[in-house]
Design a protein around this motif. Structure first.
Motif, mmCIF file in Angstrom:
data_model
loop_
_atom_site.group_PDB
_atom_site.id
_atom_site.type_symbol
_atom_site.label_atom_id
_atom_site.label_comp_id
_atom_site.label_asym_id
_atom_site.label_seq_id
_atom_site.Cartn_x
_atom_site.Cartn_y
_atom_site.Cartn_z
ATOM 1 N N LEU A 107 0.824 -1.210 0.000
ATOM 2 C CA LEU A 107 0.000 0.000 0.000
ATOM 3 C C LEU A 107 0.856 1.256 0.000
ATOM 4 C CD1 LEU A 107 -3.001 -0.514 2.461
ATOM 5 C CD2 LEU A 107 -3.076 -0.052 0.002
ATOM 6 N N THR A 123 0.867 3.944 -2.958
ATOM 7 C CA THR A 123 0.414 5.305 -2.641
ATOM 8 C C THR A 123 1.430 6.324 -3.149
ATOM 9 O OG1 THR A 123 -0.749 4.505 -0.686
ATOM 10 C CG2 THR A 123 -0.292 6.870 -0.774
ATOM 11 N N GLU A 133 -5.829 1.713 -1.575
ATOM 12 C CA GLU A 133 -6.614 0.808 -0.715
ATOM 13 C C GLU A 133 -7.731 0.126 -1.506
ATOM 14 O OE1 GLU A 133 -8.017 3.078 2.593
ATOM 15 O OE2 GLU A 133 -6.004 3.391 3.417
#
Ligand code: GLN
Length: 284
Positions: free
Chosen positions: A7, A11, A27
Motif C-alpha cells: 500500500l 500510494t 486501498e
C-alpha cells in the motif's frame, strides 16, 4: 511483501503520478485485487498475498497511474450507500448528484407516485430514489442500450423491483399523457459541460463518454431542451429537477420561468455550488 508495504509503495507511485486521492485509490485497488474490502486491510495489513494477487494489484496501480478511473478498474462505485456497477459506457456516479436525490425525496414525500430519470446512465439517481420510496414506480431511460442494460443489472442486483429501465432518445420512446401516465417528478443529470472547458482534459472525465458530459451552447443545450419538453410528461403538480454546472443556474431559472414553471429555485451542493434547479407546473 506485506499488504501494508504494498500500500505504501503504491500510494507513493500514485501520488507522484498526480492522483489527488493516492492512498484511497491504493486501498480500493488492493482490496479489489485480493477480493477483500478496505476495512479488512486495516486489520490485516501485516499479512502477505499471493504472487498473482500482487501482479493483479501492480497492473491496477499501473493503469491508475496512467489516469484510468478507479471506478472503471474495479467496475463499481458507491452512490447513496448503494453499490453500483460502472462501465466506460456511462458517467461515474458522483457525490454531487446526491444533492438531486435528496431534493427529489424532500419534494416527493407522498408514498406513491411516478418518477422518471432521463439519461440515467448507471441508474444511480433512479435506484437511489427507488431504494427510499418502495411505493413509487421509477423509470430510467437512456439513449445507449449498454447503459440501459447496466442500469437494469444494477436494479436486479440491488433487488429494486420498483425501478425499470428502457432505451429512449430523451422522451421519444415514452407515450405522452393522456395515452401514457404522467410523471410526478422528472429528474436528469444531462451533459452540461461546454466543449472547450479545460476541465475535460483533467482527471477521470478524460476517460468518461463525451456523450454524457458535453453539450452545445456552452453546455446548456440539453438542459434547455429538457425544460421545454418535460412539461408534456409531467402531472399537474409535477416537478422538474435538473442537475447543472455552477455557472448555469441563472440562465436555467429564467428558461424555466419563460416556459411557465412555478416555484423555480436553485439548490446548492455540499461544496456550496449552485447545482440543481427545479420548478413545478402549478403553484403549490
Ligand atoms: N459534474 C460532472 C463534472 O463536472 C459533469 C456531469 C455532467 O455533465 N452531467 O465532471
Amino acid at each position: 511483501m506485506a499488504l501494508d508495504a504494498l500500500l505504501r509503495k503504491a500510494t507513493e507511485r500514485l501520488a507522484k503520478a498526480g492522483s489527488p486521492s493516492a492512498r484511497l485509490d491504493a486501498e480500493v485497488l488492493l482490496g479489489h485485487a485480493i477480493e477483500r474490502d478496505r476495512t479488512w486491510l486495516y486489520t490485516w495489513g501485516d499479512k502477505g498475498c499471493s504472487k498473482w494477487q500482487q501482479a493483479r494489484f501492480d497492473a491496477l496501480v499501473a493503469a491508475r497511474a496512467q489516469g484510468y478511473p478507479v471506478a472503471y478498474l474495479t467496475g463499481e462505485r458507491e452512490f447513496w450507500g448503494l453499490r453500483l456497477m460502472t462501465s466506460p459506457d456511462t458517467l461515474i456516479p458522483r457525490p454531487d448528484t446526491e444533492t438531486l436525490v435528496a431534493l427529489a425525496l424532500r419534494r416527493a414525500a407522498q408514498p406513491q407516485g411516478r418518477l422518471l430519470d432521463i439519461g440515467t446512465g448507471t441508474g444511480a439517481i433512479a435506484l437511489a430514489f427507488a431504494s427510499e420510496r418502495p411505493g413509487w414506480q421509477v423509470i430510467g431511460v437512456d439513449l445507449l442500450p449498454a447503459a440501459v442494460a447496466l442500469a437494469q443489472t444494477n436494479a436486479t442486483q440491488l433487488g429494486l423491483g420498483n425501478a425499470r429501465f428502457q432505451q429512449s432518445d430523451w422522451f421519444s420512446a415514452l407515450a405522452a399523457p393522456p395515452e401514457g401516465a404522467a410523471f410526478d417528478v422528472i429528474v436528469a443529470n444531462p451533459p452540461y459541460i461546454a466543449a472547450d472547458d479545460p476541465h475535460l482534459k483533467r482527471g477521470d472525465v478524460r476517460f468518461e463518454p463525451a456523450s454524457a458530459l458535453v453539450a452545445d451552447a456552452d453546455g446548456l443545450a440539453d438542459l434547455l431542451y429538457l425544460i421545454v419538453t418535460a412539461e408534456t410528461y409531467l402531472s399537474d403538480s409535477g416537478w422538474l429537477m435538473l442537475e447543472h454546472g455552477h455557472g448555469q443556474a441563472a440562465e436555467l431559472r429564467e428558461a424555466m420561468r419563460v416556459a411557465g414553471y412555478q416555484n423555480v429555485e436553485t439548490v446548492r451542493d455540499l461544496g456550496g455550488h449552485e447545482r440543481v434547479t427545479l420548478g413545478s407546473l402549478i403553484t403549490v
